[in-house]
Design a protein around this motif. Sequence first.
Motif, PDB file in Angstrom:
ATOM      1  N   GLY A   1       0.805  -1.220   0.000  1.00 28.95           N
ATOM      2  CA  GLY A   1       0.000   0.000   0.000  1.00 28.95           C
ATOM      3  C   GLY A   1       0.837   1.270   0.000  1.00 28.95           C
ATOM      4  O   GLY A   1       2.030   1.238   0.290  1.00 28.95           O
ATOM      5  N   SER A   2       0.178   2.357  -0.319  1.00 27.88           N
ATOM      6  CA  SER A   2       0.826   3.663  -0.274  1.00 27.88           C
ATOM      7  C   SER A   2       1.335   3.927   1.145  1.00 27.88           C
ATOM      8  O   SER A   2       0.578   3.790   2.109  1.00 27.88           O
ATOM      9  CB  SER A   2      -0.200   4.725  -0.680  1.00 27.88           C
ATOM     10  N   GLY A   3       2.616   4.249   1.284  1.00 30.38           N
ATOM     11  CA  GLY A   3       3.184   4.529   2.606  1.00 30.38           C
ATOM     12  C   GLY A   3       3.628   3.281   3.356  1.00 30.38           C
ATOM     13  O   GLY A   3       3.953   3.344   4.545  1.00 30.38           O
TER      14      GLY A   3
ATOM     15  N   TYR B   1      -6.741   8.116  -8.620  1.00 30.91           N
ATOM     16  CA  TYR B   1      -5.385   7.661  -8.938  1.00 30.91           C
ATOM     17  C   TYR B   1      -5.050   6.326  -8.287  1.00 30.91           C
ATOM     18  O   TYR B   1      -3.920   5.864  -8.382  1.00 30.91           O
ATOM     19  CB  TYR B   1      -4.361   8.732  -8.517  1.00 30.91           C
ATOM     20  N   ASP B   2      -6.013   5.751  -7.624  1.00 28.98           N
ATOM     21  CA  ASP B   2      -5.770   4.482  -6.943  1.00 28.98           C
ATOM     22  C   ASP B   2      -6.484   3.326  -7.622  1.00 28.98           C
ATOM     23  O   ASP B   2      -6.554   2.232  -7.076  1.00 28.98           O
ATOM     24  CB  ASP B   2      -6.162   4.611  -5.466  1.00 28.98           C
ATOM     25  N   HIS B   3      -7.028   3.609  -8.813  1.00 30.78           N
ATOM     26  CA  HIS B   3      -7.706   2.570  -9.590  1.00 30.78           C
ATOM     27  C   HIS B   3      -6.772   2.089 -10.698  1.00 30.78           C
ATOM     28  O   HIS B   3      -6.016   2.899 -11.260  1.00 30.78           O
ATOM     29  CB  HIS B   3      -8.996   3.159 -10.195  1.00 30.78           C
TER      30      HIS B   3
ATOM     31  N   GLU C   1       8.596  10.668 -16.461  1.00 30.61           N
ATOM     32  CA  GLU C   1       8.707  11.206 -15.099  1.00 30.61           C
ATOM     33  C   GLU C   1       7.350  11.800 -14.746  1.00 30.61           C
ATOM     34  O   GLU C   1       6.758  12.498 -15.586  1.00 30.61           O
ATOM     35  CB  GLU C   1       9.763  12.308 -15.072  1.00 30.61           C
ATOM     36  N   TYR C   2       6.881  11.534 -13.549  1.00 27.35           N
ATOM     37  CA  TYR C   2       5.542  12.001 -13.184  1.00 27.35           C
ATOM     38  C   TYR C   2       5.636  13.205 -12.264  1.00 27.35           C
ATOM     39  O   TYR C   2       6.478  13.262 -11.373  1.00 27.35           O
ATOM     40  CB  TYR C   2       4.786  10.864 -12.479  1.00 27.35           C
ATOM     41  N   ASP C   3       4.749  14.164 -12.499  1.00 33.97           N
ATOM     42  CA  ASP C   3       4.724  15.370 -11.680  1.00 33.97           C
ATOM     43  C   ASP C   3       3.456  15.329 -10.809  1.00 33.97           C
ATOM     44  O   ASP C   3       2.348  15.568 -11.315  1.00 33.97           O
ATOM     45  CB  ASP C   3       4.737  16.603 -12.597  1.00 33.97           C
TER      46      ASP C   3
ATOM     47  N   GLN D   1       1.276  18.487 -10.714  1.00 38.62           N
ATOM     48  CA  GLN D   1       0.477  18.799 -11.908  1.00 38.62           C
ATOM     49  C   GLN D   1      -0.455  17.656 -12.304  1.00 38.62           C
ATOM     50  O   GLN D   1      -1.261  17.770 -13.226  1.00 38.62           O
ATOM     51  CB  GLN D   1       1.404  19.128 -13.092  1.00 38.62           C
ATOM     52  N   HIS D   2      -0.322  16.516 -11.646  1.00 35.35           N
ATOM     53  CA  HIS D   2      -1.144  15.321 -11.920  1.00 35.35           C
ATOM     54  C   HIS D   2      -1.008  14.856 -13.358  1.00 35.35           C
ATOM     55  O   HIS D   2      -1.978  14.407 -13.980  1.00 35.35           O
ATOM     56  CB  HIS D   2      -2.620  15.587 -11.602  1.00 35.35           C
ATOM     57  N   THR D   3       0.194  14.936 -13.896  1.00 40.04           N
ATOM     58  CA  THR D   3       0.438  14.408 -15.240  1.00 40.04           C
ATOM     59  C   THR D   3       1.935  14.182 -15.414  1.00 40.04           C
ATOM     60  O   THR D   3       2.723  14.472 -14.509  1.00 40.04           O
ATOM     61  CB  THR D   3      -0.128  15.356 -16.324  1.00 40.04           C
TER      62      THR D   3
ATOM     63  N   ARG E   1       2.346   8.228   7.361  1.00 38.53           N
ATOM     64  CA  ARG E   1       3.478   8.460   6.449  1.00 38.53           C
ATOM     65  C   ARG E   1       3.032   9.242   5.221  1.00 38.53           C
ATOM     66  O   ARG E   1       3.703  10.149   4.743  1.00 38.53           O
ATOM     67  CB  ARG E   1       4.055   7.115   5.980  1.00 38.53           C
ATOM     68  N   ARG E   2       1.862   8.874   4.715  1.00 40.92           N
ATOM     69  CA  ARG E   2       1.359   9.541   3.513  1.00 40.92           C
ATOM     70  C   ARG E   2       1.028  11.006   3.789  1.00 40.92           C
ATOM     71  O   ARG E   2       1.321  11.884   2.993  1.00 40.92           O
ATOM     72  CB  ARG E   2       0.121   8.795   3.017  1.00 40.92           C
ATOM     73  N   LEU E   3       0.414  11.253   4.928  1.00 46.27           N
ATOM     74  CA  LEU E   3       0.065  12.619   5.293  1.00 46.27           C
ATOM     75  C   LEU E   3       1.319  13.490   5.337  1.00 46.27           C
ATOM     76  O   LEU E   3       1.355  14.599   4.773  1.00 46.27           O
ATOM     77  CB  LEU E   3      -0.632  12.603   6.661  1.00 46.27           C
ATOM     78  N   LEU E   4       2.370  12.974   5.981  1.00 49.62           N
ATOM     79  CA  LEU E   4       3.616  13.745   6.095  1.00 49.62           C
ATOM     80  C   LEU E   4       4.253  13.948   4.718  1.00 49.62           C
ATOM     81  O   LEU E   4       4.695  15.044   4.384  1.00 49.62           O
ATOM     82  CB  LEU E   4       4.597  13.037   7.041  1.00 49.62           C
ATOM     83  N   ARG E   5       4.276  12.884   3.914  1.00 50.54           N
ATOM     84  CA  ARG E   5       4.913  12.988   2.603  1.00 50.54           C
ATOM     85  C   ARG E   5       4.135  13.916   1.656  1.00 50.54           C
ATOM     86  O   ARG E   5       4.706  14.800   1.019  1.00 50.54           O
ATOM     87  CB  ARG E   5       5.030  11.601   1.960  1.00 50.54           C
ATOM     88  N   ASP E   6       2.808  13.733   1.586  1.00 51.27           N
ATOM     89  CA  ASP E   6       2.035  14.499   0.605  1.00 51.27           C
ATOM     90  C   ASP E   6       1.962  15.984   0.945  1.00 51.27           C
ATOM     91  O   ASP E   6       1.928  16.828   0.052  1.00 51.27           O
ATOM     92  CB  ASP E   6       0.621  13.911   0.458  1.00 51.27           C
TER      93      ASP E   6
ATOM     94  N   GLY F   1       2.811  18.909  -2.346  1.00 55.92           N
ATOM     95  CA  GLY F   1       2.001  20.125  -2.441  1.00 55.92           C
ATOM     96  C   GLY F   1       0.552  19.959  -2.039  1.00 55.92           C
ATOM     97  O   GLY F   1      -0.328  20.641  -2.588  1.00 55.92           O
ATOM     98  N   ARG F   2       0.251  19.071  -1.077  1.00 56.52           N
ATOM     99  CA  ARG F   2      -1.144  18.848  -0.675  1.00 56.52           C
ATOM    100  C   ARG F   2      -1.415  19.481   0.692  1.00 56.52           C
ATOM    101  O   ARG F   2      -0.499  19.647   1.495  1.00 56.52           O
ATOM    102  CB  ARG F   2      -1.459  17.343  -0.591  1.00 56.52           C
ATOM    103  N   THR F   3      -2.706  19.760   0.937  1.00 55.38           N
ATOM    104  CA  THR F   3      -3.101  20.230   2.268  1.00 55.38           C
ATOM    105  C   THR F   3      -3.520  19.006   3.093  1.00 55.38           C
ATOM    106  O   THR F   3      -3.924  17.988   2.515  1.00 55.38           O
ATOM    107  CB  THR F   3      -4.307  21.183   2.194  1.00 55.38           C
TER     108      THR F   3
HETATM  109  O1  C5P Z   1       4.334   6.505  -3.679  1.00 53.54           O
HETATM  110  P1  C5P Z   1       2.960   5.963  -3.485  1.00 53.54           P
HETATM  111  O2  C5P Z   1       2.841   4.506  -3.838  1.00 53.54           O
HETATM  112  O3  C5P Z   1       2.338   6.281  -2.180  1.00 53.54           O
HETATM  113  O4  C5P Z   1       2.140   6.802  -4.585  1.00 53.54           O
HETATM  114  C1  C5P Z   1       0.886   6.374  -5.009  1.00 53.54           C
HETATM  115  C2  C5P Z   1      -0.189   7.327  -4.527  1.00 53.54           C
HETATM  116  O5  C5P Z   1      -0.067   8.566  -5.198  1.00 53.54           O
HETATM  117  C3  C5P Z   1      -1.553   6.785  -4.850  1.00 53.54           C
HETATM  118  O6  C5P Z   1      -2.131   6.219  -3.692  1.00 53.54           O
HETATM  119  C4  C5P Z   1      -2.331   8.004  -5.359  1.00 53.54           C
HETATM  120  O7  C5P Z   1      -3.446   8.302  -4.571  1.00 53.54           O
HETATM  121  C5  C5P Z   1      -1.343   9.150  -5.260  1.00 53.54           C
HETATM  122  N1  C5P Z   1      -1.434  10.081  -6.389  1.00 53.54           N
HETATM  123  C6  C5P Z   1      -1.869  11.373  -6.157  1.00 53.54           C
HETATM  124  N2  C5P Z   1      -1.958  12.247  -7.205  1.00 53.54           N
HETATM  125  C7  C5P Z   1      -1.630  11.873  -8.454  1.00 53.54           C
HETATM  126  C8  C5P Z   1      -1.189  10.562  -8.700  1.00 53.54           C
HETATM  127  C9  C5P Z   1      -1.103   9.685  -7.623  1.00 53.54           C
HETATM  128  O8  C5P Z   1      -2.173  11.735  -5.011  1.00 53.54           O
HETATM  129  N3  C5P Z   1      -1.720  12.748  -9.441  1.00 53.54           N
END
Ligand code: C5P
Length: 204
Positions: free
Chosen positions: A12-14, A58-60, A86-88, A91-93, A140-145, A150-152
Amino acid sequence: MSTPFVIGVAGGSGSGKTTVTRRVMETVGEQGVAVLAQDNYYRNQDEIPFETRLKTNYDHPAAFDWELLRTHLDALLAGVPIDMPEYDFTQHTRSARTTKVLPGSVVVLEGFFALYDEELRRRMHLKVFVDADADVRFIRRLLRDTGERGRTPESVISQYLEFVRPMHLSFVEPTKRYADVIIPHGGMNEPALDMLAARIRTTI
Ligand code: C5P
């Protein structure tokens, strides 16, 4: 050149996939490992308005360009270098840049859907699922994102409840059944990482 040893690192993520992948690289030596990070194979969304990109799930599995990922893995298996997108995340792309990945004696496919696709699984010699409790993964995800993507905090929480959690339960957790090795406690598990490293050393 003999066929590279292919390792799938899912979880899983994190969960700690990056830590596990780093350990594989330390074990083999960076020159010998080609890492395909699945996040780089999100579909290109350049043609899609930014507001719509914010609402994408983005999780599908449908969010990924599976064909390109398979093509790139096959190229590395055939000894051919690839230009990995490379993914940004801000910018979600895809960004305009690509990274040249050279073939190695080991290829690691790392990502939360690394064990999802049957075609990709068939090419793997070792399938690893990195496990961690949901609360740890979320923290972990909260801290990283918030720190790097660039997330709130509010957006991380709503995305987690709307997409990440349900998709994890439907699509990621079930792939654990395909794993040869399940590493509990994510990247914090030294004995498991040592065992993985030993296995890789005896195989390559
Ligand atoms: O590195 P990690 O496996 O955690 O990255 C995958 C996560 O990135 C997914 O769970 C997805 O929700 C998130 N994601 C996002 N925005 C995007 C692409 C992926 O938040 N544009």
